[in-house]
Design a protein around this motif. Structure first.
Motif, PDB file in Angstrom:
ATOM      1  N   ILE A 102      -0.989   9.777   4.392  1.00  0.00           N
ATOM      2  CA  ILE A 102      -0.555  10.124   3.030  1.00  0.00           C
ATOM      3  C   ILE A 102       0.249  11.424   3.042  1.00  0.00           C
ATOM      4  CG2 ILE A 102      -1.330  10.629   0.666  1.00  0.00           C
ATOM      5  CD1 ILE A 102      -3.875   8.865   1.471  1.00  0.00           C
ATOM      6  N   TYR A 103      -0.192  12.426   3.821  1.00  0.00           N
ATOM      7  CA  TYR A 103       0.571  13.673   3.957  1.00  0.00           C
ATOM      8  C   TYR A 103       1.976  13.380   4.494  1.00  0.00           C
ATOM      9  CZ  TYR A 103      -3.517  16.690   3.163  1.00  0.00           C
ATOM     10  OH  TYR A 103      -4.595  17.345   2.600  1.00  0.00           O
ATOM     11  N   ARG A 104       2.039  12.488   5.508  1.00  0.00           N
ATOM     12  CA  ARG A 104       3.333  12.133   6.094  1.00  0.00           C
ATOM     13  C   ARG A 104       4.257  11.525   5.058  1.00  0.00           C
ATOM     14  NH1 ARG A 104       5.434   7.190   6.872  1.00  0.00           N
ATOM     15  NH2 ARG A 104       3.438   6.347   7.504  1.00  0.00           N
ATOM     16  N   ILE A 105       3.711  10.594   4.256  1.00  0.00           N
ATOM     17  CA  ILE A 105       4.516   9.928   3.214  1.00  0.00           C
ATOM     18  C   ILE A 105       4.965  10.946   2.178  1.00  0.00           C
ATOM     19  CG2 ILE A 105       4.404   8.226   1.326  1.00  0.00           C
ATOM     20  CD1 ILE A 105       2.500   6.584   3.237  1.00  0.00           C
ATOM     21  N   ARG A 106       4.061  11.851   1.805  1.00  0.00           N
ATOM     22  CA  ARG A 106       4.398  12.896   0.814  1.00  0.00           C
ATOM     23  C   ARG A 106       5.539  13.773   1.344  1.00  0.00           C
ATOM     24  NH1 ARG A 106       0.531  17.879   0.276  1.00  0.00           N
ATOM     25  NH2 ARG A 106       1.650  18.240   2.221  1.00  0.00           N
ATOM     26  N   ASP A 107       5.432  14.188   2.615  1.00  0.00           N
ATOM     27  CA  ASP A 107       6.422  15.099   3.186  1.00  0.00           C
ATOM     28  C   ASP A 107       7.778  14.449   3.378  1.00  0.00           C
ATOM     29  OD1 ASP A 107       4.425  16.979   3.190  1.00  0.00           O
ATOM     30  OD2 ASP A 107       3.960  16.767   5.328  1.00  0.00           O
ATOM     31  N   GLU A 108       7.778  13.116   3.554  1.00  0.00           N
ATOM     32  CA  GLU A 108       9.051  12.397   3.737  1.00  0.00           C
ATOM     33  C   GLU A 108       9.730  12.091   2.418  1.00  0.00           C
ATOM     34  OE1 GLU A 108       7.961   8.953   5.976  1.00  0.00           O
ATOM     35  OE2 GLU A 108       7.894  10.041   7.885  1.00  0.00           O
ATOM     36  N   ILE A 133      -4.744  13.789  -2.868  1.00  0.00           N
ATOM     37  CA  ILE A 133      -4.640  13.022  -1.617  1.00  0.00           C
ATOM     38  C   ILE A 133      -5.988  12.440  -1.196  1.00  0.00           C
ATOM     39  CG2 ILE A 133      -4.259  13.333   0.889  1.00  0.00           C
ATOM     40  CD1 ILE A 133      -1.707  14.890   0.088  1.00  0.00           C
ATOM     41  N   THR A 134      -7.073  13.205  -1.361  1.00  0.00           N
ATOM     42  CA  THR A 134      -8.409  12.705  -1.002  1.00  0.00           C
ATOM     43  C   THR A 134      -8.746  11.461  -1.807  1.00  0.00           C
ATOM     44  OG1 THR A 134      -9.072  14.956  -0.491  1.00  0.00           O
ATOM     45  CG2 THR A 134     -10.841  13.366  -0.749  1.00  0.00           C
ATOM     46  N   GLN A 135      -8.397  11.474  -3.089  1.00  0.00           N
ATOM     47  CA  GLN A 135      -8.671  10.329  -3.969  1.00  0.00           C
ATOM     48  C   GLN A 135      -7.849   9.109  -3.541  1.00  0.00           C
ATOM     49  OE1 GLN A 135      -8.401  11.164  -8.220  1.00  0.00           O
ATOM     50  NE2 GLN A 135      -8.167   8.985  -8.668  1.00  0.00           N
ATOM     51  N   ILE A 136      -6.566   9.335  -3.228  1.00  0.00           N
ATOM     52  CA  ILE A 136      -5.698   8.229  -2.768  1.00  0.00           C
ATOM     53  C   ILE A 136      -6.285   7.625  -1.498  1.00  0.00           C
ATOM     54  CG2 ILE A 136      -3.398   7.582  -1.927  1.00  0.00           C
ATOM     55  CD1 ILE A 136      -2.267   9.964  -3.544  1.00  0.00           C
ATOM     56  N   SER A 137      -6.701   8.504  -0.583  1.00  0.00           N
ATOM     57  CA  SER A 137      -7.266   8.071   0.696  1.00  0.00           C
ATOM     58  C   SER A 137      -8.483   7.182   0.482  1.00  0.00           C
ATOM     59  CB  SER A 137      -7.632   9.300   1.533  1.00  0.00           C
ATOM     60  OG  SER A 137      -8.280   8.914   2.714  1.00  0.00           O
ATOM     61  N   LYS A 138      -9.376   7.596  -0.425  1.00  0.00           N
ATOM     62  CA  LYS A 138     -10.602   6.819  -0.688  1.00  0.00           C
ATOM     63  C   LYS A 138     -10.284   5.494  -1.365  1.00  0.00           C
ATOM     64  CE  LYS A 138     -13.969  10.565  -0.878  1.00  0.00           C
ATOM     65  NZ  LYS A 138     -14.717  11.475  -1.748  1.00  0.00           N
ATOM     66  N   THR A 194       0.844  -1.202   0.000  1.00  0.00           N
ATOM     67  CA  THR A 194       0.000   0.000   0.000  1.00  0.00           C
ATOM     68  C   THR A 194       0.877   1.250   0.000  1.00  0.00           C
ATOM     69  OG1 THR A 194      -1.727  -1.204   1.195  1.00  0.00           O
ATOM     70  CG2 THR A 194      -1.879   1.201   1.207  1.00  0.00           C
ATOM     71  N   TYR A 195       1.957   1.228   0.794  1.00  0.00           N
ATOM     72  CA  TYR A 195       2.887   2.361   0.843  1.00  0.00           C
ATOM     73  C   TYR A 195       3.441   2.647  -0.557  1.00  0.00           C
ATOM     74  CZ  TYR A 195       7.321   4.800   1.570  1.00  0.00           C
ATOM     75  OH  TYR A 195       8.369   5.682   1.473  1.00  0.00           O
ATOM     76  N   GLU A 196       3.865   1.581  -1.243  1.00  0.00           N
ATOM     77  CA  GLU A 196       4.435   1.743  -2.591  1.00  0.00           C
ATOM     78  C   GLU A 196       3.400   2.329  -3.548  1.00  0.00           C
ATOM     79  OE1 GLU A 196       5.951  -2.195  -3.324  1.00  0.00           O
ATOM     80  OE2 GLU A 196       7.490  -1.933  -1.760  1.00  0.00           O
ATOM     81  N   LYS A 197       2.123   1.900  -3.415  1.00  0.00           N
ATOM     82  CA  LYS A 197       1.050   2.449  -4.263  1.00  0.00           C
ATOM     83  C   LYS A 197       0.840   3.925  -3.976  1.00  0.00           C
ATOM     84  CE  LYS A 197      -1.631  -1.787  -4.929  1.00  0.00           C
ATOM     85  NZ  LYS A 197      -2.824  -2.517  -4.486  1.00  0.00           N
ATOM     86  N   ILE A 198       0.895   4.300  -2.685  1.00  0.00           N
ATOM     87  CA  ILE A 198       0.717   5.714  -2.309  1.00  0.00           C
ATOM     88  C   ILE A 198       1.820   6.557  -2.941  1.00  0.00           C
ATOM     89  CG2 ILE A 198       0.812   7.351  -0.359  1.00  0.00           C
ATOM     90  CD1 ILE A 198      -0.477   5.067   1.372  1.00  0.00           C
ATOM     91  N   VAL A 199       3.084   6.080  -2.831  1.00  0.00           N
ATOM     92  CA  VAL A 199       4.226   6.814  -3.410  1.00  0.00           C
ATOM     93  C   VAL A 199       4.034   6.972  -4.913  1.00  0.00           C
ATOM     94  CG1 VAL A 199       6.722   6.706  -3.857  1.00  0.00           C
ATOM     95  CG2 VAL A 199       5.831   6.122  -1.580  1.00  0.00           C
ATOM     96  N   GLU A 200       3.620   5.889  -5.553  1.00  0.00           N
ATOM     97  CA  GLU A 200       3.390   5.892  -7.007  1.00  0.00           C
ATOM     98  C   GLU A 200       2.301   6.900  -7.386  1.00  0.00           C
ATOM     99  OE1 GLU A 200       1.634   2.513  -9.817  1.00  0.00           O
ATOM    100  OE2 GLU A 200       3.318   1.784  -8.595  1.00  0.00           O
TER     101      GLU A 200
END
Length: 198
Positions: free
Chosen positions: A191-197, A177-182, A163-169
């Motif tokens: 997701i914000y945390r992953i984006r910021d890192e 971000i709202t769409q990724i979350s849903k 799931t993490y890899e899909k979020i990064v992709e």
């Protein structure tokens, strides 16, 4: 005056025999026992014992922590015992058997227990302080990793790693971000945390 024993172990797999043997050696006349964690506030046999005790009874436990897991709970139970004008005897603490005066016995009993609680609480504070210092030193040396994040490249959960890899992709493709979350059913904060890192 009746000597009443209370025994407790944390789980059904654990054995009460050692405590029973110690209580029988202390010549208790009635034993109440629970197989439940000290954190569990619903201990039926403890409640039954507290209802059963009368003035001048002696409640006997093998160790103070059989009554509860923290000072607040132990103090509450001790207060209920004292309110009934009974006393508490803890087998791994100094014995007051030779003292005939009930008031003096109660006073010394309470003093010993308060000192024991103070020492135990102090030890817990020292352990927490040593842990904090250890973490600070590890951080200074760059060795402290902390607990692995649920959604990360090194997560111990394979599904969450995927799931993490899909979020990064998806973030790289500028998917909102709202769409990724849903779509992935992951909290937006994660997701914000992953984006910021990234």
């Amino acid at each position: 005056m009746t000597k009443i024993g209370y025994a407790r172990v944390s789980s059904r797999e654990q054995n009460l025999e050692r405590q029973f043997e110690l209580l029988e050696r202390a010549e208790v006349q009635k034993i109440f026992s629970d197989k439940l964690s000290g954190k569990d506030n619903n201990r039926p046999q403890l409640k039954e014992m507290l209802n059963y005790i009368r003035e001048d009874d002696i409640i006997v436990v093998s160790e103070l922590d059989r009554l509860g897991r923290n000072n607040k709970e132990i103090t509450s139970i001790m207060n209920q015992i004292q309110d009934k004008e009974a006393t508490l005897e803890i087998l791994n603490l100094p014995s007051l058997n030779g003292i005939q005066d009930d008031n003096l016995r109660r006073l010394l009993n309470n003093l010993i227990i308060e000192l024991f609680k103070y020492t135990a609480e102090n030890e817990r504070k020292q352990i927490r302080e040593r842990q904090r210092q250890g973490i600070e030193l590890a951080k200074e040396k760059g060795k402290y990793k902390g607990r692995p994040l649920a959604y990360s490249a090194d997560s111990t959960d394979k599904q969450k790693r995927v799931t993490y890899e899909k979020i990064v992709e998806m973030l790289e493709k500028d998917v909102p971000i709202t769409q990724i979350s849903k779509e992935l059913d992951v909290a937006r904060n994660t997701i914000y945390r992953i984006r910021d890192e990234s």
